[in-house]
Design an enzyme around this catalytic site. Structure first.
Site, short mmCIF file in Angstrom:
data_model
loop_
_atom_site.label_atom_id
_atom_site.label_comp_id
_atom_site.label_asym_id
_atom_site.label_seq_id
_atom_site.Cartn_x
_atom_site.Cartn_y
_atom_site.Cartn_z
N SER A 81 11.41 8.68 -9.54
CA SER A 81 12.54 7.73 -9.51
C SER A 81 13.10 7.52 -10.90
O SER A 81 12.40 7.65 -11.91
CB SER A 81 12.08 6.38 -8.95
OG SER A 81 11.56 6.52 -7.65
N1 SAH Z 1 6.96 6.58 -6.68
C1 SAH Z 1 7.26 7.94 -7.03
C2 SAH Z 1 8.61 8.43 -6.51
C3 SAH Z 1 8.48 8.69 -5.08
S1 SAH Z 1 9.57 9.82 -4.31
C4 SAH Z 1 7.21 8.18 -8.52
O1 SAH Z 1 6.98 7.23 -9.28
O2 SAH Z 1 7.35 9.33 -8.93
C5 SAH Z 1 9.02 9.43 -2.66
C6 SAH Z 1 7.66 9.98 -2.29
O3 SAH Z 1 7.33 9.43 -1.03
C7 SAH Z 1 7.65 11.49 -2.10
O4 SAH Z 1 6.63 12.04 -2.89
C8 SAH Z 1 7.38 11.67 -0.62
O5 SAH Z 1 6.59 12.82 -0.32
C9 SAH Z 1 6.62 10.39 -0.30
N2 SAH Z 1 6.62 9.98 1.12
C10 SAH Z 1 7.61 10.08 2.03
N3 SAH Z 1 7.21 9.57 3.23
C11 SAH Z 1 5.92 9.12 3.05
C12 SAH Z 1 4.96 8.50 3.89
N4 SAH Z 1 5.20 8.24 5.18
N5 SAH Z 1 3.76 8.19 3.37
C13 SAH Z 1 3.46 8.45 2.06
N6 SAH Z 1 4.34 9.04 1.21
C14 SAH Z 1 5.55 9.37 1.69
#
Ligand code: SAH
Length: 234
Positions: A81
């Site tokens: 992000s």
């Molecule tokens: N917090 C992260 C950015 C996340 S991007 C950082 O600091 O880099 C969103 C993430 O959520 C992705 O890696 C994606 O694979 C994950 N994601 C999507 N749906 C999800 C779910 N149901 N459970 C866990 N992770 C999930």
């Protein structure tokens, strides 16, 4: 312990990339100043951002990008992000020392480390297998207290519930009721929820009040990767 040469190479690459020198620290200070000028007012959040080496979460050739205010691909079709988004979600969460915080969407692990730098006990779930293992290795090389889980964030972590805070970092189709059930009374959930136009999310802060109702506040438009069900590599 026996390690294959590819394992050795990976560990060496991880150790190499956690170097945090004066140049990195200088760029990070500039990023913090930028975030402050953009309206992030909580100094505890800003000092947590100042404490976490963001370049470690990106491939080593992207140091400049690590300290600019932009989102960036981290492999497996996912993104780290934008710093402003991390700062805002962290600020909205009102984390205090010692709180149990659940994060959905570990991704690069950066947001989890910022929460740990605030003094939280962080539990984070990632659904993508490849990303989960890559990030776990990076987190193990860093001094932040983060517990990682491979699984479907929609299910939360019943064994460790209830949580003081829950932060969702993928675009959610609605408010996941299982997660709400794992939030303490008085607890806060920060979640980007899909808007009606289908072109992004609205950042919500939901507070579970003692009379059982939900206080709902909105904090503007964002674009996150979608929250998907199950685990896998898609
Ligand atoms: N917090 C992260 C950015 C996340 S991007 C950082 O600091 O880099 C969103 C993430 O959520 C992705 O890696 C994606 O694979 C994950 N994601 C999507 N749906 C999800 C779910 N149901 N459970 C866990 N992770 C999930």
């Amino acid at each position: 312990m026996f390690r294959s040469s590819s394992q050795k190479k990976r560990i060496f690459a991880t150790m190499n990339s956690i170097e945090d020198n004066y140049r990195h620290k200088g760029m990070r200070k500039q990023l913090v100043d930028l975030l402050r000028s953009e309206g992030i007012g909580d100094e505890k959040v800003l000092s947590a951002i100042n404490a976490v080496p963001r370049h470690v979460f990106l491939d080593s050739s992207f140091v400049e990008i690590a300290y600019s205010d932009q989102a960036f691909p981290i492999g497996s079709g996912q993104t780290i992000s934008q710093p402003r988004t991390v700062a805002l979600q962290t600020e909205l969460l009102q984390v205090e020392q010692g709180m149990k915080v659940l994060e959905i969407g570990t991704g690069s692990g950066y947001q989890a480390c910022v929460l740990a730098a605030m003094g939280a006990k962080v539990f984070t779930i990632e659904r993508q297998r490849n990303l989960y293992f890559k990030t776990k290795e990076i987190l193990e090389a860093l001094p932040f207290r983060v517990k990682t889980f491979l699984g479907d964030g929609f299910e939360g972590l019943p064994t460790y519930a209830p949580f003081d805070r829950i932060i969702v970092t993928a675009g959610a189709p609605d408010i996941p009721s299982i997660l709400m059930g794992q939030l303490k009374t008085g607890g806060i959930m920060v979640i980007p929820m899909d808007n009606e136009n289908g072109d992004g999310q609205t950042m919500l802060r939901l507070t579970k009040t003692s009379d059982g109702s939900l206080k709902r506040e909105e904090f503007g438009a964002f674009k996150f990767v979608p929250m998907l069900t199950g685990t896998g590599n898609d």
